[in-house]
Design a protein around this motif. Structure first.
Motif, mmCIF file in Angstrom:
data_model
loop_
_atom_site.group_PDB
_atom_site.id
_atom_site.type_symbol
_atom_site.label_atom_id
_atom_site.label_comp_id
_atom_site.label_asym_id
_atom_site.label_seq_id
_atom_site.Cartn_x
_atom_site.Cartn_y
_atom_site.Cartn_z
ATOM 1 N N ASN A 21 1.670 -1.641 -8.271
ATOM 2 C CA ASN A 21 1.234 -2.214 -6.997
ATOM 3 C C ASN A 21 -0.283 -2.353 -6.885
ATOM 4 O O ASN A 21 -0.774 -3.065 -6.014
ATOM 5 C CB ASN A 21 1.722 -1.358 -5.813
ATOM 6 C CG ASN A 21 3.155 -1.661 -5.434
ATOM 7 O OD1 ASN A 21 3.899 -2.216 -6.235
ATOM 8 N ND2 ASN A 21 3.560 -1.290 -4.239
ATOM 9 N N THR A 22 -1.037 -1.709 -7.756
ATOM 10 C CA THR A 22 -2.495 -1.738 -7.638
ATOM 11 C C THR A 22 -3.040 -3.160 -7.696
ATOM 12 O O THR A 22 -3.894 -3.550 -6.889
ATOM 13 C CB THR A 22 -3.141 -0.875 -8.736
ATOM 14 O OG1 THR A 22 -2.659 0.467 -8.612
ATOM 15 C CG2 THR A 22 -4.653 -0.874 -8.611
ATOM 16 N N LYS A 23 -2.554 -3.961 -8.634
ATOM 17 C CA LYS A 23 -3.020 -5.349 -8.743
ATOM 18 C C LYS A 23 -2.719 -6.126 -7.471
ATOM 19 O O LYS A 23 -3.538 -6.932 -7.000
ATOM 20 C CB LYS A 23 -2.365 -6.026 -9.946
ATOM 21 C CG LYS A 23 -2.869 -5.538 -11.289
ATOM 22 C CD LYS A 23 -2.216 -6.317 -12.425
ATOM 23 C CE LYS A 23 -2.728 -5.833 -13.787
ATOM 24 N NZ LYS A 23 -2.070 -6.563 -14.908
ATOM 25 N N VAL A 27 0.814 -1.212 0.000
ATOM 26 C CA VAL A 27 0.000 0.000 0.000
ATOM 27 C C VAL A 27 0.846 1.261 0.000
ATOM 28 O O VAL A 27 0.481 2.257 -0.635
ATOM 29 C CB VAL A 27 -0.976 -0.002 1.203
ATOM 30 C CG1 VAL A 27 -1.685 1.346 1.319
ATOM 31 C CG2 VAL A 27 -2.005 -1.118 1.058
ATOM 32 N N SER A 28 1.988 1.250 0.681
ATOM 33 C CA SER A 28 2.787 2.474 0.825
ATOM 34 C C SER A 28 3.138 3.099 -0.516
ATOM 35 O O SER A 28 2.855 4.282 -0.756
ATOM 36 C CB SER A 28 4.057 2.177 1.628
ATOM 37 O OG SER A 28 3.727 1.783 2.944
ATOM 38 N N ASN A 29 3.743 2.339 -1.406
ATOM 39 C CA ASN A 29 4.103 2.899 -2.709
ATOM 40 C C ASN A 29 2.877 3.180 -3.561
ATOM 41 O O ASN A 29 2.862 4.129 -4.353
ATOM 42 C CB ASN A 29 5.063 1.969 -3.452
ATOM 43 C CG ASN A 29 6.514 2.265 -3.124
ATOM 44 O OD1 ASN A 29 6.875 3.403 -2.873
ATOM 45 N ND2 ASN A 29 7.345 1.240 -3.127
ATOM 46 N N TYR A 87 -4.106 -9.091 -2.638
ATOM 47 C CA TYR A 87 -3.805 -9.514 -1.265
ATOM 48 C C TYR A 87 -4.742 -8.898 -0.226
ATOM 49 O O TYR A 87 -4.459 -8.917 0.973
ATOM 50 C CB TYR A 87 -2.344 -9.189 -0.940
ATOM 51 C CG TYR A 87 -1.375 -10.005 -1.767
ATOM 52 C CD1 TYR A 87 -1.266 -11.383 -1.601
ATOM 53 C CD2 TYR A 87 -0.595 -9.388 -2.758
ATOM 54 C CE1 TYR A 87 -0.405 -12.133 -2.378
ATOM 55 C CE2 TYR A 87 0.282 -10.137 -3.535
ATOM 56 C CZ TYR A 87 0.366 -11.497 -3.350
ATOM 57 O OH TYR A 87 1.228 -12.242 -4.119
ATOM 58 N N ASN A 88 -5.872 -8.361 -0.699
ATOM 59 C CA ASN A 88 -6.932 -7.874 0.191
ATOM 60 C C ASN A 88 -6.469 -6.795 1.170
ATOM 61 O O ASN A 88 -6.922 -6.741 2.316
ATOM 62 C CB ASN A 88 -7.564 -9.038 0.968
ATOM 63 C CG ASN A 88 -8.214 -10.052 0.045
ATOM 64 O OD1 ASN A 88 -8.971 -9.678 -0.849
ATOM 65 N ND2 ASN A 88 -7.911 -11.327 0.241
ATOM 66 N N VAL A 89 -5.566 -5.931 0.707
ATOM 67 C CA VAL A 89 -5.192 -4.760 1.516
ATOM 68 C C VAL A 89 -5.726 -3.498 0.847
ATOM 69 O O VAL A 89 -5.461 -2.376 1.283
ATOM 70 C CB VAL A 89 -3.665 -4.674 1.729
ATOM 71 C CG1 VAL A 89 -3.205 -5.832 2.602
ATOM 72 C CG2 VAL A 89 -2.906 -4.660 0.404
ATOM 73 N N GLY A 90 -6.487 -3.699 -0.231
ATOM 74 C CA GLY A 90 -7.163 -2.627 -0.938
ATOM 75 C C GLY A 90 -8.383 -3.219 -1.605
ATOM 76 O O GLY A 90 -8.502 -4.445 -1.757
ATOM 77 N N HIS A 147 -6.948 5.477 -13.041
ATOM 78 C CA HIS A 147 -5.701 6.192 -12.763
ATOM 79 C C HIS A 147 -4.784 5.391 -11.843
ATOM 80 O O HIS A 147 -3.574 5.360 -12.035
ATOM 81 C CB HIS A 147 -6.013 7.560 -12.140
ATOM 82 C CG HIS A 147 -6.827 8.435 -13.032
ATOM 83 N ND1 HIS A 147 -7.920 9.143 -12.601
ATOM 84 C CD2 HIS A 147 -6.721 8.683 -14.378
ATOM 85 C CE1 HIS A 147 -8.455 9.794 -13.625
ATOM 86 N NE2 HIS A 147 -7.740 9.534 -14.709
ATOM 87 N N SER A 148 -5.355 4.727 -10.852
ATOM 88 C CA SER A 148 -4.527 3.971 -9.904
ATOM 89 C C SER A 148 -3.854 2.780 -10.565
ATOM 90 O O SER A 148 -2.744 2.399 -10.198
ATOM 91 C CB SER A 148 -5.362 3.494 -8.713
ATOM 92 O OG SER A 148 -6.253 2.451 -9.080
ATOM 93 N N LYS A 149 -4.514 2.193 -11.557
ATOM 94 C CA LYS A 149 -3.997 0.954 -12.163
ATOM 95 C C LYS A 149 -2.698 1.168 -12.932
ATOM 96 O O LYS A 149 -2.020 0.203 -13.300
ATOM 97 C CB LYS A 149 -5.040 0.328 -13.078
ATOM 98 C CG LYS A 149 -5.316 1.111 -14.345
ATOM 99 C CD LYS A 149 -6.364 0.411 -15.206
ATOM 100 C CE LYS A 149 -6.630 1.166 -16.508
ATOM 101 N NZ LYS A 149 -7.659 0.485 -17.326
ATOM 102 N N LYS A 150 -2.332 2.440 -13.140
ATOM 103 C CA LYS A 150 -1.075 2.722 -13.832
ATOM 104 C C LYS A 150 0.134 2.420 -12.962
ATOM 105 O O LYS A 150 1.259 2.337 -13.463
ATOM 106 C CB LYS A 150 -1.057 4.177 -14.302
ATOM 107 C CG LYS A 150 -2.091 4.466 -15.382
ATOM 108 C CD LYS A 150 -2.073 5.912 -15.831
ATOM 109 C CE LYS A 150 -3.137 6.162 -16.899
ATOM 110 N NZ LYS A 150 -3.164 7.571 -17.346
ATOM 111 N N HIS A 151 -0.097 2.270 -11.643
ATOM 112 C CA HIS A 151 1.001 1.879 -10.768
ATOM 113 C C HIS A 151 0.986 0.356 -10.597
ATOM 114 O O HIS A 151 -0.080 -0.238 -10.369
ATOM 115 C CB HIS A 151 0.887 2.554 -9.393
ATOM 116 C CG HIS A 151 2.142 2.439 -8.583
ATOM 117 N ND1 HIS A 151 2.402 1.369 -7.747
ATOM 118 C CD2 HIS A 151 3.235 3.232 -8.511
ATOM 119 C CE1 HIS A 151 3.591 1.530 -7.191
ATOM 120 N NE2 HIS A 151 4.116 2.652 -7.640
#
Length: 506
Positions: free
Chosen positions: A367-369, A304-306, A374-377, A361-365
């Protein structure tokens, strides 16, 4: 300053935690010794303690400057230290990518941003030295093989986008290439080697160290103690103390074992302790930073941090009790961490706020997947679904989304004055991705005082302790009250390189 004077200070740090009634005997402390009568087991040219950004950069630079026998000693079984799990974010002014993206930046601007975050007590001379050489350090990472995303990020507290991030989104994208470069150029590396104390000559000079080879972490009597002489000098790059619960509680009693931490287990501060014992000046020990991008739903730095760091500029942070924004999402770390900690339910219990981002927009990073897997988002198709899941009042949440989107359109955040440059055309629209936020102990601004030559200053004379240099998080006073994100890697590397130059010029 006599050798007796230096070694007579062993009781100095015993009082550091006394006022809080906290014992600080963990980890087991090293004890320095006089060089007189010591039988050296081996001799090296340059001795570096710690294998993170600072230690690796120091080793490469010392070799470039002509050193033929450089040794890195690392207490853990693996190399890279806490740097390997750092976020891999590197800030520098006047970079090629800034020029490509049309970003106007300068050393002065970067220093000004850091001074503001430091609340007036940061060391302008050290910040300027780092900023002036940051591009040089960035080039060292690239020369070693580090790869970065093809875009810049604007992190909290930075007035412009100036941050590179490794393609693997962690510090290992830098430490591994630097380590491989060290091996390629002949640097000798030793893991499971725990620093046990300095060896001090008659003139107060650090002549070498005691090192426990074959050490197993937390098995304090494991391995064998050897005495190693350093012909040119010792560079302490031993990192911070965020994992030393007793010491951090001595500075801030609220930072108990219940407070999460992003650091590696070895960040316990022995090297810093021992430098205090032989006279180093402790600076800003109580300034311990928590990361406002961390998640209560995973351990350590996590995914989540990055994710959050990347998405903050075009996202909304929402207080679940009110359904409204409560902070500037890209303010400096302390401002945001304090704001998050104020998010409470009616009973005053912690109520971690949420960060809402449009999925497109978030999916461009990358880590989003992983965040979702891993159910932290979470991913939601409607505002109603999102509000129900987090028990957020839906009517004010909808009104807040509409209001925030008006700021995206106008480029003017009338609520919190957020710089909307990176939010341009990025409206909050379904589907949404959401993570929970709660600060974790991340970085210790406190440590030993150094000069712009990476010399460790003596607390009685104000002069450098001969033969001793320090770089990285073990040093204090550089950033003041709050460090800006992505400024630790340039500091570690530049000061590591500086320490190497000083050693070779001594």
């Amino acid at each position: 300053m006599s050798n007796v004077d230096l070694l007579g200070r062993r009781n100095f740090i015993k009082g550091m935690g006394a006022a809080a009634g906290v014992a600080i005997a963990t980890p087991a402390m090293a004890i320095s010794e006089k060089a007189d009568g010591v039988k050296w087991d081996k001799e090296v040219e340059v001795l570096i303690i710690g294998s993170g950004f600072a230690g690796l950069a120091a080793a490469i630079e010392a070799t470039r400057k002509g050193a033929k026998d450089v040794h890195i000693f690392e207490k853990m079984s693996y190399f890279g230290g806490n740097s390997a799990i750092n976020g891999g974010l590197f800030a520098a002014p006047g970079t090629p990518m800034q020029k490509k993206e049309g970003v106007q930046d300068s050393v002065d601007r970067m220093v000004a941003d850091q001074m503001k975050s430091g609340r007036g007590v940061a060391d302008e001379g050290l910040l300027r030295h780092v900023a002036e050489h940051a591009v040089e350090a960035l080039q060292m990472t690239m020369d070693a093989g580090s790869e970065f995303h093809p875009y810049l990020q604007q992190l909290g507290g930075h007035s412009v986008a100036r941050t590179y991030q490794t393609t693997v989104s962690c510090g290992a994208g830098i430490t591994q290439p630097l380590y491989k470069e060290c091996k390629r150029i002949g640097v000798k590396t030793h893991n499971r080697s725990k620093f046990e104390g300095f060896i001090i000559g008659e003139d107060g000079k650090v002549e070498g160290v005691k090192m426990r080879e074959g050490y197993y972490f937390k098995e304090e009597d494991s391995g064998k103690v050897v005495y190693i002489r350093a012909k040119r000098g010792v560079i302490a790059a031993t990192g911070g103390f965020a994992q030393n619960i007793n010491l951090r509680m001595a500075q801030d009693p609220t930072l108990t074992s219940e407070v999460g931490c992003t650091n590696a287990p070895g960040a316990t501060g022995e090297g810093m302790y021992e430098m205090f014992r032989i006279g180093a000046i402790p600076v800003h020990m109580a300034h311990i930073q928590s990361g406002p991008w961390a998640s209560p739903d995973e351990g350590g730095f996590g995914y989540v941090s990055n994710y959050s760091i990347y998405n903050f500029p075009h996202s909304m942070a929402i207080n679940r009790l009110t359904g409204k924004r409560f902070m500037n999402e890209i303010a400096d770390r302390k401002t945001r961490a304090d704001a998050e900690l104020s998010c409470r339910d009616e009973k005053g219990e912690a109520l971690p706020p949420i960060l809402i981002t449009s999925y497109k927009h978030s999916k461009k990073h990358p880590n989003t997947k992983k965040v979702i897997k891993y159910n932290v988002g979470w991913k939601f198709d409607t505002v109603e679904e999102l509000a129900k899941h987090f028990e957020v009042p839906v009517k004010p949440l909808k009104a807040q989304i509409e209001e925030y989107n008006s700021y995206v359109k106008s480029g003017d955040d009338k609520q919190f004055g957020k710089n909307m440059t990176k939010a341009k055309d990025k409206f909050i629209e379904a589907p949404f991705t959401v993570v929970r936020l709660w600060p974790k102990v991340h970085y210790c601004q406190g440590g030993v005082q150094i000069t712009t030559k990476a010399e460790v200053k003596d607390s009685f004379t104000g002069q450098p302790i001969k033969g001793l240099y320090a770089a990285g998080e073990v040093c204090g006073g550089v950033h003041g009250v709050s460090r800006l994100g992505s400024c630790s890697i340039p500091e570690c590397m530049v000061m590591g390189m500086t320490a190497a130059r000083s050693v070779m010029e001594a």
